[in-house]
Design a protein around this motif. Structure first.
Motif, PDB file in Angstrom:
ATOM      1  N   ASN A  21       0.837  -1.101  -0.022  1.00 25.90           N
ATOM      2  CA  ASN A  21       0.096  -0.074  -0.146  1.00 25.90           C
ATOM      3  C   ASN A  21       0.866   1.081   0.061  1.00 25.90           C
ATOM      4  O   ASN A  21       0.655   2.283   0.595  1.00 25.90           O
ATOM      5  CB  ASN A  21      -0.895  -0.085   1.159  1.00 25.90           C
ATOM      6  N   PHE A  22       1.953   1.174  -0.505  1.00 24.67           N
ATOM      7  CA  PHE A  22       2.986   2.290  -0.658  1.00 24.67           C
ATOM      8  C   PHE A  22       2.575   3.554  -1.441  1.00 24.67           C
ATOM      9  O   PHE A  22       1.954   3.225  -2.660  1.00 24.67           O
ATOM     10  CB  PHE A  22       4.283   1.665  -0.899  1.00 24.67           C
ATOM     11  N   SER A  23       2.879   4.746  -0.927  1.00 23.34           N
ATOM     12  CA  SER A  23       2.374   5.885  -1.685  1.00 23.34           C
ATOM     13  C   SER A  23       3.418   6.950  -1.334  1.00 23.34           C
ATOM     14  O   SER A  23       3.662   7.061   0.074  1.00 23.34           O
ATOM     15  CB  SER A  23       1.050   6.401  -1.269  1.00 23.34           C
ATOM     16  N   LEU A  24       4.151   7.445  -2.239  1.00 24.08           N
ATOM     17  CA  LEU A  24       5.188   8.432  -1.956  1.00 24.08           C
ATOM     18  C   LEU A  24       4.630   9.667  -1.261  1.00 24.08           C
ATOM     19  O   LEU A  24       5.228  10.407  -0.455  1.00 24.08           O
ATOM     20  CB  LEU A  24       6.039   9.052  -3.175  1.00 24.08           C
ATOM     21  N   LYS A  46      10.574  -2.133 -10.903  1.00 27.49           N
ATOM     22  CA  LYS A  46       9.424  -2.022 -11.942  1.00 27.49           C
ATOM     23  C   LYS A  46       8.110  -1.658 -11.479  1.00 27.49           C
ATOM     24  O   LYS A  46       7.300  -0.503 -11.821  1.00 27.49           O
ATOM     25  CB  LYS A  46       9.564  -2.904 -12.798  1.00 27.49           C
ATOM     26  N   ASP A  47       7.533  -2.561 -10.317  1.00 28.60           N
ATOM     27  CA  ASP A  47       6.331  -2.560  -9.948  1.00 28.60           C
ATOM     28  C   ASP A  47       5.836  -1.188  -9.249  1.00 28.60           C
ATOM     29  O   ASP A  47       4.850  -0.670  -9.260  1.00 28.60           O
ATOM     30  CB  ASP A  47       5.973  -3.708  -9.200  1.00 28.60           C
ATOM     31  N   LEU A  48       6.871  -0.806  -8.140  1.00 30.02           N
ATOM     32  CA  LEU A  48       6.524   0.248  -7.142  1.00 30.02           C
ATOM     33  C   LEU A  48       7.035   1.772  -7.759  1.00 30.02           C
ATOM     34  O   LEU A  48       6.242   2.650  -7.701  1.00 30.02           O
ATOM     35  CB  LEU A  48       7.500  -0.095  -5.994  1.00 30.02           C
TER      36      LEU A  48
END
Length: 318
Positions: A21-24, A46-48
């Motif tokens: 659930n990563f968000s910068l 690639k994905d993140l």
């Protein structure tokens, strides 16, 4: 293995990040250190972050020369650490932007491990930026170069002051020179990379942080000078070894020349009186054999004294 370090908008240091659930946008600064023990850990690039496929390809194709590539929104660096046992370079890849830094390495990195533990204990959250983490990483890499060169310097100094056989000295010199060449192939490109970084208009380094990168560059310049000085020293030892060998060979040739010159007239006399002609003079002398031996001995003595007078037997000549 993926290690994470982040600072949220409240200024709190976060050690764990939910990558699913990563968000910068949730963080002020993020550092991910990726050591892919599993395939899915490598796919994070690639994905993140959706890094360019050429940069990702460089990460998995060892060994790239230290370099800097510009991409939209981030910069890609290829750095080199040094294996202390083999002196071979090991690649460390860095993706750097204003909001995050991602380090990637296929081999275990002692530098990133030490830096991670240091950053976990930092109390200066406001100064913790991707550029600052990048500087600390470069500083750690360069600090690990110094012991390698220091060890080689001590080896060369021990050869100069100790008592070793020439073969042992030359074996150690060539091994040390080989190690210096390996270091040179790592440190010189890293020096050039820092120079390009400091003079690039596309990499935004604030003036307050520029001094730190200049310090790293100065260390690399010093390392380059140390390598050059030690390379010259090994070259001098090698040239001295060649000179000593030539001197010894000349002495041996001189000794053989003296011996050969003394025996040349003796061989001539023996050859003359060894001929089996019936009417040769002196063949019927009652004491001719002793006369000839005495003459040969006298001639040898005179030649020896003449050579000695000319200094051919002096220690500085032979």
């Amino acid at each position: 293995m993926i290690k994470a370090l982040a600072v949220d908008h409240k200024g709190t240091l976060v050690h764990t990040i939910d990558l699913k659930n990563f968000s910068l946008d949730s963080y002020k600064m993020v550092w991910l250190d990726i050591y892919p023990e599993k395939d899915e850990e490598g796919r994070v690039l690639k994905d993140l972050f959706n890094f360019h496929h050429l940069a990702i390809e460089d990460c998995f194709h060892f060994l790239q020369r230290p370099k800097l590539d510009y991409y939209e929104g981030y910069h890609f660096f290829v750095l080199h650490s040094i294996n202390k046992e083999t002196m071979e370079p090991e690649e460390l890849d860095v993706f750097l932007s204003e909001k995050y830094i991602v380090t990637f390495h296929l081999n275990k990195s002692e530098e990133t491990d030490l830096l991670y533990e240091k950053m976990k204990q930092t109390k200066y959250m406001k100064s913790l930026t991707p550029n600052f983490v990048f500087y600390e990483l470069l500083d750690k890499l360069v600090d690990f170069y110094f012991p390698c060169i220091t060890e080689m310097e001590e080896t060369l100094n021990s050869l100069e002051s100790g008592e070793f056989r020439i073969k042992q000295i030359m074996k150690q010199v060539f091994e040390t020179r080989s190690g210096l060449l390996k270091l040179k192939r790592t440190i010189y490109p890293m020096r050039d990379l820092l120079y390009r970084l400091l003079n690039s208009e596309r990499v935004n380094i604030p003036k307050s942080e520029r001094t730190y990168f200049m310090d790293v560059y100065d260390h690399l310049l010093k390392l380059s000078e140390l390598i050059s000085a030690n390379m010259d020293f090994t070259a001098e030892i090698r040239e001295n070894y060649i000179s000593v060998n030539s001197y010894r060979a000349n002495n041996v040739m001189m000794t053989l020349t003296v011996i050969t010159t003394i025996f040349m007239p003796l061989t001539f006399i023996a050859g003359v009186y060894g001929m089996n002609f019936d009417n040769m003079p002196e063949l019927r002398w009652e004491f001719g054999y002793f006369y000839v031996l005495g003459g040969m001995g006298f001639l040898s003595l005179m030649m020896f004294l003449w050579f000695k007078r000319k200094g051919w037997f002096d220690k500085d000549q032979i």
